[in-house]
Design an enzyme around this catalytic site. Structure first.
Site, PDB file in Angstrom:
ATOM      1  CG  ASN A  97      -1.867   1.068   1.365  1.00  0.00           C
ATOM      2  OD1 ASN A  97      -1.733   2.094   0.709  1.00  0.00           O
ATOM      3  ND2 ASN A  97      -2.849   0.890   2.229  1.00  0.00           N
TER       4      ASN A  97
ATOM      5  NE  ARG B 252      -4.759   3.481  -1.300  1.00  0.00           N
ATOM      6  CZ  ARG B 252      -4.180   4.614  -0.930  1.00  0.00           C
ATOM      7  NH1 ARG B 252      -2.960   4.615  -0.414  1.00  0.00           N
ATOM      8  NH2 ARG B 252      -4.803   5.750  -1.053  1.00  0.00           N
TER       9      ARG B 252
ATOM     10  CG  HIS C 219     -10.294   7.923   0.855  1.00  0.00           C
ATOM     11  ND1 HIS C 219     -10.657   9.230   1.107  1.00  0.00           N
ATOM     12  CD2 HIS C 219      -8.951   7.878   1.012  1.00  0.00           C
ATOM     13  CE1 HIS C 219      -9.587   9.942   1.400  1.00  0.00           C
ATOM     14  NE2 HIS C 219      -8.526   9.136   1.345  1.00  0.00           N
TER      15      HIS C 219
ATOM     16  NE  ARG D  49      -4.472  15.703  -0.736  1.00  0.00           N
ATOM     17  CZ  ARG D  49      -4.902  14.443  -0.673  1.00  0.00           C
ATOM     18  NH1 ARG D  49      -6.030  14.091  -1.278  1.00  0.00           N
ATOM     19  NH2 ARG D  49      -4.227  13.538  -0.020  1.00  0.00           N
TER      20      ARG D  49
ATOM     21  CD  GLU E  99      -7.155   2.633   3.264  1.00  0.00           C
ATOM     22  OE1 GLU E  99      -6.255   2.935   4.080  1.00  0.00           O
ATOM     23  OE2 GLU E  99      -7.554   3.412   2.395  1.00  0.00           O
TER      24      GLU E  99
END
Ligand code: ADP
Length: 412
Positions: A7, A98, A187, A248, A391
């Site tokens: 990942n 991922r 996501h 961001r 995840e």
């Protein structure tokens, strides 16, 4: 089946080794081995943290010229050093990656063939930081593990491929769509896991639930999920749209960008840097992109930290409001990822706006409960869950599903 999950993000690479056999168990369990590298704290150096179920743990720093340099030392710690596992490199059957952007083409987890790899490399323009690094990891796995390991790409965009055109087409010229300019959402691996886990914790069938999930980490987004399918999300063509994030901006009036270009001479690179790295919590507070420091500073009376916190909460609330309208109500609100899992202050501030719906937190549970808990008050009519996102586990499950369904590798 030994499954290595890789990942890779903008500042870290997290690898986990899982062993899954028979039926994939519904509940997540810890990996046999986990290695993590983070290169965000020191210029030219990465911090490595490796731990195995044997109990051994390693922490060290290494010099790197490029993020991919962390990969070989991390992976080789599986075979040598104190955290090594009794798993030979030839025993790793599947490597699951991922991949942030699957574009319009990849709507589900996919075997990495030469054609898929070329398509991923081409898509690097859509998510330059992430996809390019992820293709480099795929190549490194092939060098180290050889061609016999099955490689699988699991996409952050795939979960949102159920969105209807009204939710994913931008109201620009229609031709944008054929150029791939549309909303994709991100996501998705986290949403797939947390939506299933939410149903499990509530003892409900996922096909009967309306969920709003707040994935609040370094990147932040929301998803509205009706009966197991995504119906809307806040990130769009790139992971910049929507909520305010650590560094961001999230959504801002595109007119601001035109103004900066026309009047202040901003270039594309300058805008990229400002919007991705100098905005959000960091830009407003002037202090940090880390919510822990923002909460601490606001509690000490720092006015800009307070403002950053207030904007963050305001935007989560307004977007939840929009998702509510799309869903026509909600059965549970879910908080996940770094901020969602660890910040009682954010959960309380966001939730307090929705008391009119019968959503009410149990203050004690919100402050002290462990992950994967219902933190709503007993008499609340809308449940509130705090779920630790997993995840890597979800990627392992997807690999297991794909490899068990069709174990023969293809050669296209
Ligand atoms: P990523 O998006 O890189 O996977 P995470 O989901 O782990 O990151 O989220 C990292 C962020 O979580 C940190 O930048 C920090 O803002 C936030 N965070 C972690 N712990 C806490 C905490 N105790 N309180 C508030 N925020 C936290």
């Amino acid at each position: 089946m030994n499954i290595l999950v890789l990942n890779g993000g903008s500042g870290s690479l997290k690898c986990s080794l899982y062993r899954l056999d028979g039926e994939a168990p519904p509940d997540p369990f810890p990996p046999l081995w986990h290695g993590e590298a983070d290169w965000t704290h020191y210029e030219g150096r990465a911090e490595l943290r490796i731990a195995s179920t044997a109990g051994a743990a390693v922490q060290e720093q290494i010099e790197i010229g490029d993020p991919i340099d962390v990969f070989a030392p991390l992976l080789e710690s599986l075979w040598s050093g104190p955290a090594r596992m009794l798993v030979g490199r030839e025993e790793i059957e599947v490597a699951g990656h991922r991949v942030v952007h699957g574009g319009a083409e990849f709507r589900e987890a996919t075997r990495v063939t030469p054609r898929v790899r070329a398509a991923l490399a081409e898509m690097a323009g859509l998510a330059p930081v992430h996809n390019r690094f992820q293709v480099e990891i795929i190549e490194a796995v092939e060098r180290i593990l050889g061609l016999s390991a099955l490689q699988v790409a699991v996409f952050d965009t795939a979960f949102h491929s159920a969105l209807e055109p009204a939710a994913y087409v931008y109201p620009g010229p229609y031709e944008w769509l054929s150029s791939g300019i549309r909303r994709y959402g991100f996501h998705g691996i986290s949403y797939q896991y947390t939506s299933r886990r939410a149903a499990q914790l509530l003892g409900r069938d996922p096909n009967s639930l309306r969920l709003i999930i707040c994935h609040l980490g370094r990147g932040c987004s929301l998803a509205a999920i009706r009966y197991g399918r995504a119906v809307d999300t806040t990130m769009g063509f790139t992971p910049m749209e929507g909520l305010m994030m650590g560094s961001r901006s999230g959504s801002v009036d595109p007119g601001v960008l035109l103004h900066l270009i026309k009047h202040d001479g901003y270039t594309a690179d300058h805008l990229d840097d400002v919007l991705n790295r100098q905005s959000g919590l960091k830009g407003v507070s002037g202090l940090s992109s880390d919510m822990r420091q923002i909460v601490e500073a606001k509690d000490r009376g720092h006015a800009r930290a307070q403002l950053a916190f207030d904007i963050f909460v305001h935007r989560v609330r307004t977007h939840i409001g929009a998702m509510l309208a799309v869903l026509g109500g909600m059965d549970a609100l879910v908080f996940t990822a770094g901020i969602g899992e660890n910040s009682p202050a954010v959960r309380a501030a966001v939730s307090s706006a929705f008391e009119f719906l019968g959503l009410k937190l149990d203050a004690d549970k919100n402050a002290h409960a462990a992950a994967d808990t219902d933190i709503a008050a007993a008499d609340a009519t809308v449940r509130v869950l705090m779920i630790r996102t997993q995840e890597n586990w979800e990627i392992a499950r997807e690999c297991f599903r794909l490899a068990s369904a069709d174990p023969a590798p293809t050669s296209d």
